[in-house]
Design an enzyme around this catalytic site. Structure first.
Site, PDB file in Angstrom:
ATOM      1  N   CYS A 226       7.258  -5.223   2.701  1.00 15.72           N
ATOM      2  CA  CYS A 226       6.104  -5.957   2.151  1.00 15.72           C
ATOM      3  C   CYS A 226       6.379  -6.184   0.669  1.00 15.72           C
ATOM      4  CB  CYS A 226       4.813  -5.170   2.341  1.00 15.72           C
ATOM      5  SG  CYS A 226       4.520  -4.567   4.027  1.00 15.72           S
ATOM      6  N   GLY A 231       8.254  -6.107  -7.571  1.00 17.23           N
ATOM      7  CA  GLY A 231       8.281  -5.097  -8.627  1.00 17.23           C
ATOM      8  C   GLY A 231       8.929  -3.798  -8.181  1.00 17.23           C
ATOM      9  N   ASP A 295       4.783  -0.984   1.499  1.00 19.56           N
ATOM     10  CA  ASP A 295       3.736  -1.094   0.470  1.00 19.56           C
ATOM     11  C   ASP A 295       2.725  -2.102   1.012  1.00 19.56           C
ATOM     12  OD1 ASP A 295       2.310  -1.006  -1.897  1.00 19.56           O
ATOM     13  OD2 ASP A 295       3.599  -2.445  -2.912  1.00 19.56           O
ATOM     14  N   CYS A 348      -2.361   0.646  -2.957  1.00 18.41           N
ATOM     15  CA  CYS A 348      -3.005   0.808  -4.268  1.00 18.41           C
ATOM     16  C   CYS A 348      -4.513   0.957  -4.044  1.00 18.41           C
ATOM     17  CB  CYS A 348      -2.675  -0.349  -5.207  1.00 18.41           C
ATOM     18  SG  CYS A 348      -3.032  -1.993  -4.562  1.00 18.41           S
TER      19      CYS A 348
END
Length: 403
Positions: A226, A231, A295, A348
């Site tokens: 993903c 980053g 992620d 997150c």
């Protein structure tokens, strides 16, 4: 500071676009600044700061205003609470400052107004995080710090710190985040020639914990399933010393194109991007990876301090869809791992329903996988974004779990 009508009107217009039309705050502000190059540094800073503050505390400023349907009146309450002198304009005539302050004091006893979020989201947070919700909410309303990640393929952190200092970018290096540099004062680091040379990326300190958690080594075959704009992919490549194979997947072609540009700037050559066209893209990779990063898409509650507009765009149905999506990704994509390999499931978000509960459900349904370690990062405790990560080992068969 002296306020100019055109600047205040621009702030109000921007906030309307963000809240009423659902546009992204950072893009609205960036477009506005780019189209008004004549504005000075103070005006530009005022506009950006005011937009973010209004979006962050919209419900509070609205509650304190004398007309909750009039955005000029809401801006008036913002100015009063910020102790910014009101201009002698028709829109602010007959302002009752004492009434605004009185309403502000009333709001302190009502959490969803004080911290400015929808009722349903406040209830969800309290249900999942209990007594910790108060302090996490307060932390999520603080302004996010600018954090850089040193690209160790090109430079070491102490050297980068000195280089940036000569450019007037003063930062400190937190011990618990070995590649991070936290700016002491906000700066537009994208103008730095060393950003253009790929010496660093902008990445929150909590996000920088994810790639090392995957426990990669040079020469491994790693899949970032993903990847987005990459980053964490770039961080993985640096940890792999640019040796091995790093396959980066995403459903959005433009994100992968952005990753290619960033990889070139970072001096990364081990990345191969693949767009997820359908399930076949994933199935072709089954049993091939030493390491797998998931992620996954999530509510994003852990990053509200940098995306305050997200809390007004979220709804229950969206979070329900995210949970279902997370479960499906974990169940299907985990097959990419070789026996003996490891995956990291990361979000997150701070909600256990997106984190620990998803992992527990997956482990219960897949006995050949075992949790090695997990970590929940609290914005209130860390001062950075909220994150969750779980490292899971894939054994050859269930019997190996206890051997």
């Amino acid at each position: 500071m002296k306020l100019h009508r055109v600047l205040v009107a621009a702030v109000i217009d921007a906030v309307e676009r963000i809240l009423a039309e659902g546009q992204y705050a950072d893009r609205v502000i960036e477009k506005l600044l780019r189209s008004n190059p004549q504005w000075g540094a103070r005006d530009r800073a005022f506009l950006a700061e005011s937009c973010y503050n209004l979006v962050r505390y919209w419900r509070l400023y609205k509650f304190c205003s004398r007309d909750q349907k009039n955005n000029w009146r809401i801006f008036e309450s913002y100015l009063v609470l910020k102790k910014i002198p009101l201009p002698d304009w028709e829109e602010f005539k007959n302002c009752d400052k004492e009434k605004i302050m009185q309403k502000f004091q009333e709001a302190q006893a009502i959490r969803c107004i004080r911290e400015s979020l929808p009722d349903w989201l406040d209830s969800l947070g309290e249900k999942e995080l209990g007594e910790n919700w108060d302090r996490e909410l307060a932390a999520l309303n603080e302004e996010a710090r600018v954090v850089l990640r040193c690209n160790t393929l090109k430079v070491q952190r102490p050297v980068l710190k000195e280089i940036l200092q000569k450019e007037g970018i003063i930062c400190h290096t937190p011990e618990s985040h070995p590649d991070a540099l936290v700016l002491d004062q906000r700066k537009n680091v994208f103008k730095s020639e060393y950003f253009k040379k790929g010496f660093f990326e902008v990445q929150d300190a909590s996000s920088q914990l994810v790639a090392p958690y995957l426990d990669v080594s040079p020469g491994m075959r790693v899949v970032d399933a993903c990847a987005g704009a990459g980053g964490k992919s770039l961080h993985l490549a640096a940890l792999m010393q640019n040796k091995g194979s790093l396959i980066c997947l995403d459903t959005e072609e433009w994100k992968l194109n952005e990753l290619k540009l960033r990889a070139r700037r970072n001096g990364v050559s081990v990345i191969e991007t693949r767009k997820i066209e359908n399930n076949k893209t994933i199935k072709r990779l089954y049993g091939t990876a030493d390491r797998l990063l998931l992620d996954v898409p999530c509510s994003g509650l852990g990053v509200l301090r940098r995306n305050p507009d997200a809390k007004w765009k979220l709804n229950k149905e969206y979070i329900d869809r995210m949970r279902k999506n997370q479960e499906e990704i974990l169940q299907s994509y985990a097959k990419i791992l070789k026996p003996g390999g490891k995956l990291v499931y990361a979000t997150c978000s701070m909600l256990p329903s997106e984190n620990q509960e998803q992992v527990a459900r997956f482990l219960n349904n897949n006995p050949s996988f075992v949790l090695e370690q997990d970590l929940a990062v609290s914005p209130a405790d860390s001062g950075f974004d909220g994150f969750y990560m779980a490292r899971i080992v894939h054994h050859k068969n269930p019997a190996d779990v206890n051997s």
